[in-house]
Design a protein around this motif. Sequence first.
Motif, PDB file in Angstrom:
ATOM      1  N   ALA A 452      26.267  54.694   6.854  1.00  0.00           N
ATOM      2  CA  ALA A 452      26.595  55.204   8.055  1.00  0.00           C
ATOM      3  C   ALA A 452      25.768  56.158   8.636  1.00  0.00           C
ATOM      4  O   ALA A 452      25.417  55.836  10.076  1.00  0.00           O
ATOM      5  CB  ALA A 452      28.023  56.038   7.923  1.00  0.00           C
ATOM      6  N   LEU A 470      28.833  64.059  10.542  1.00  0.00           N
ATOM      7  CA  LEU A 470      30.024  63.611  10.852  1.00  0.00           C
ATOM      8  C   LEU A 470      29.953  62.104  10.616  1.00  0.00           C
ATOM      9  O   LEU A 470      30.886  61.487  10.115  1.00  0.00           O
ATOM     10  CB  LEU A 470      30.178  63.861  12.515  1.00  0.00           C
ATOM     11  N   SER A 471      28.890  61.521  10.959  1.00  0.00           N
ATOM     12  CA  SER A 471      28.836  59.963  10.579  1.00  0.00           C
ATOM     13  C   SER A 471      28.978  59.635   9.047  1.00  0.00           C
ATOM     14  O   SER A 471      29.648  58.580   8.554  1.00  0.00           O
ATOM     15  CB  SER A 471      27.244  59.459  11.007  1.00  0.00           C
ATOM     16  N   LEU A 473      30.312  61.692   6.850  1.00  0.00           N
ATOM     17  CA  LEU A 473      31.688  61.832   6.391  1.00  0.00           C
ATOM     18  C   LEU A 473      32.451  60.683   6.726  1.00  0.00           C
ATOM     19  O   LEU A 473      33.242  60.395   5.751  1.00  0.00           O
ATOM     20  CB  LEU A 473      32.112  63.215   7.326  1.00  0.00           C
ATOM     21  N   CYS A 474      32.473  60.103   7.914  1.00  0.00           N
ATOM     22  CA  CYS A 474      33.258  58.859   8.205  1.00  0.00           C
ATOM     23  C   CYS A 474      32.895  57.858   7.289  1.00  0.00           C
ATOM     24  O   CYS A 474      33.649  57.123   6.756  1.00  0.00           O
ATOM     25  CB  CYS A 474      32.939  58.646   9.774  1.00  0.00           C
ATOM     26  N   GLY A 475      31.592  57.512   7.038  1.00  0.00           N
ATOM     27  CA  GLY A 475      31.096  56.469   6.153  1.00  0.00           C
ATOM     28  C   GLY A 475      31.594  56.809   4.639  1.00  0.00           C
ATOM     29  O   GLY A 475      32.075  55.900   4.071  1.00  0.00           O
ATOM     30  N   LEU A 477      34.224  58.662   3.843  1.00  0.00           N
ATOM     31  CA  LEU A 477      35.627  58.372   3.833  1.00  0.00           C
ATOM     32  C   LEU A 477      35.918  57.169   3.806  1.00  0.00           C
ATOM     33  O   LEU A 477      37.110  56.725   3.329  1.00  0.00           O
ATOM     34  CB  LEU A 477      36.323  59.151   4.801  1.00  0.00           C
ATOM     35  N   CYS A 478      35.436  56.277   4.563  1.00  0.00           N
ATOM     36  CA  CYS A 478      35.857  54.944   4.734  1.00  0.00           C
ATOM     37  C   CYS A 478      35.621  54.157   3.412  1.00  0.00           C
ATOM     38  O   CYS A 478      36.552  53.335   3.048  1.00  0.00           O
ATOM     39  CB  CYS A 478      35.104  53.946   5.726  1.00  0.00           C
ATOM     40  N   ALA A 592      34.591  64.113   0.368  1.00  0.00           N
ATOM     41  CA  ALA A 592      34.303  64.841   1.575  1.00  0.00           C
ATOM     42  C   ALA A 592      32.852  65.557   1.347  1.00  0.00           C
ATOM     43  O   ALA A 592      31.958  65.569   1.870  1.00  0.00           O
ATOM     44  CB  ALA A 592      35.205  65.816   2.042  1.00  0.00           C
ATOM     45  N   SER A 595      29.907  63.248   0.650  1.00  0.00           N
ATOM     46  CA  SER A 595      29.422  62.607   1.939  1.00  0.00           C
ATOM     47  C   SER A 595      28.537  63.377   2.822  1.00  0.00           C
ATOM     48  O   SER A 595      27.513  63.331   3.103  1.00  0.00           O
ATOM     49  CB  SER A 595      30.486  61.952   2.894  1.00  0.00           C
ATOM     50  N   SER A 599      24.560  63.250   3.791  1.00  0.00           N
ATOM     51  CA  SER A 599      23.760  63.393   5.225  1.00  0.00           C
ATOM     52  C   SER A 599      22.641  64.400   5.176  1.00  0.00           C
ATOM     53  O   SER A 599      22.108  64.189   6.178  1.00  0.00           O
ATOM     54  CB  SER A 599      25.079  63.858   6.052  1.00  0.00           C
TER      55      SER A 599
END
Length: 678
Positions: A452, A470-471, A473-475, A477-478, A592, A595, A599
């Motif tokens: 991500a 944030l990207s 974290l989204c990756g 979490l996904c 979290a 991730s 980043s």
Amino acid sequence: MMTKQRQNECIVLFGGALVLVFTFALNITQGETSINFAAILNAFFDTQKNLTTDIILGFRLPRAIMGCIAGGALAVSGALTQSILRNPIVSPGLLGIHAGSFLFIVLAVIFAPFLMADHPFLVSISGGLCAVLLVGLIAGGRSAPPLRMLLSGLLVGMSLNGLTEALLILHEEQSRQIIGWNAGSLRQNGWDNLQLVWPWITVSLLLALLMAHQLDVARLGNDAARGLGQKTRLVSGIVFALILILNGITIAVTGPIGFVGLVVPHLVKQAGIRRHAIILPACILWGGSLLLAADTLTYQLGSLTDTPPVGAVTAMIGAPFLLWLVLHQSHGDHGVILNEGQTSRFSLPRITYAPLWLIAVFILSLIILLLIAGLAWVGGYSLSVSQLLQAFHGAKGSIAERIVWNIRLPRLCNALLVGAGFALAGTLFQAVLRNPLADSGVVGVSGGAAAASLLLLALVPAAPPYAIGLSALCGGLCAGGAVYAMAWHLGLSAGRLSIIGISVAALCGAFTQILLIQSRFTGNPLIWLIGSPYGTSWSTTSLLAVTLVVAFPCVWLLAERIGLLCLNDQSAHGLGLDVNTTRLLAGGIGIAVASLCVSCTGPIGYVGLIAPHMARLLVGHLTRPNLLLAPLIGAALVGAADCLARVIIAPAELPTGAVIAMIGAPYLLYLTRRSLKA
């Protein structure tokens, strides 16, 4: 009258032959421009050479034949591996053989080009052999449970890949010709490679076919095989030699191409084939078909100069297949994969009985010494103690003040905080999975966060740190959410989480490889993918600090519940623990934290594996002392590794993740030896 078994065998063999012919012809039509079948047929009978004929006979035909040979070799080696280990979820790629072969090829290209020129197959086979020996030492030999064997292979592969990528970065000029080849490629410039490869692979495949009866007997187990008169050690030695030869020769020509050896044998067996006399030739046919189909697909996803690597495409096919195996493991004979009793742990005694506060003070003292050394002496410009003090208490605008506050201090703080974060996440994942070989890479979190982050950087090269965080974290979490959702469907268990996580990590890795080839980045993304705090700033430090300040109290409050996860599910339920909810909460916090760490510095491996083990060696298995001590050890590890990375080959520097890998592999071997003795 033909039996049902014979009918299945005929369908699989004849069907495989027809599909192979079709994919072979289709593959020849693909390239920078499509060529129709009529032009291909004319090329074989054209006495007047033209450009189309030269392209077909000089490039596309040898590429297609190499796909047949390589696919068959990889599929047969996968079938041999699964049969001799009696483990349905292994393949040479998942055992680290591909990573070991490629590492040795890179070493030869950089430091001994004459070896690669004269003996490429020997170099590649030697690397695969070393990887197999490492996996065997870590897992505990052939009798290791399937899950532990798979995780050991994954960790060895991660370590060797990290070292390979570090070498590619440091010696980019010498290794330029293989940087784009490291994910697998069937491209052939003429017939030279085929002339070298086909005799070796042909003889190896024939020997494998001659071993068909011995493989049928070996599948019954060592005791039964010995009872039937088989010399099990001799058979195992011959089979492993064939596996190494088939993979080593293939990788020397095409690069590491994974998952063919996992998918094809299972597809053949799913058709009801049980005899190796049929399984092996069927693997040759269907393995060639799968690899040719994957190579053909790459030309639909890009042009000749930026096609995705065929290894990434096979991973995108193979990883979902591994997921399918897990999701359907409760049916048929695959239940052995996720036997809860196989969730192994290292049994190690404490090495010290010093009080926790004394151990913590000692590690904090080491961290302070690392800070002083890193600020003063690590770098191209050494500072005296007086200059260091002036940088903190005066001399505004001086060189020392700018070096300390703008470059060295934020980098060191990032390294320390990232180490603490990965260690905390690793402690949580090992508790959630009840497996001592687990960390954020195993459950797919690091891969999802990295993919991500790279996607955002490819779309927005100047993205600020908070957007990258944030990207990521989204990756993460996904990826982690996908792992938990699929595992929850069959009952949340440690084994399912581990294998589904490996599959998701492979998918994320394939997506990352495609991004690396088809996108343009302002810096070298390989450095970030190995892991390094190079170029970090105070904004990333703030992000990491806030993450840990929020996460640590939450984990501390959950400590007693996390400690009960070390019991089996029935015992934990009997003590009143909601196991699934606790796994979800602890895993979510770990996802979290890991991730956001990815980043900032990239996916630095091994920290989440080593630090929790070292903490348990020092304070035992009590949860709260481990949750306190593991982050301190992780901070010290990454801080020390970052300082070493800038000193070992100064004025150049290694990626911090590569130094951690150099520490992690020997530590795993040490851990295994102590565990076996204990």
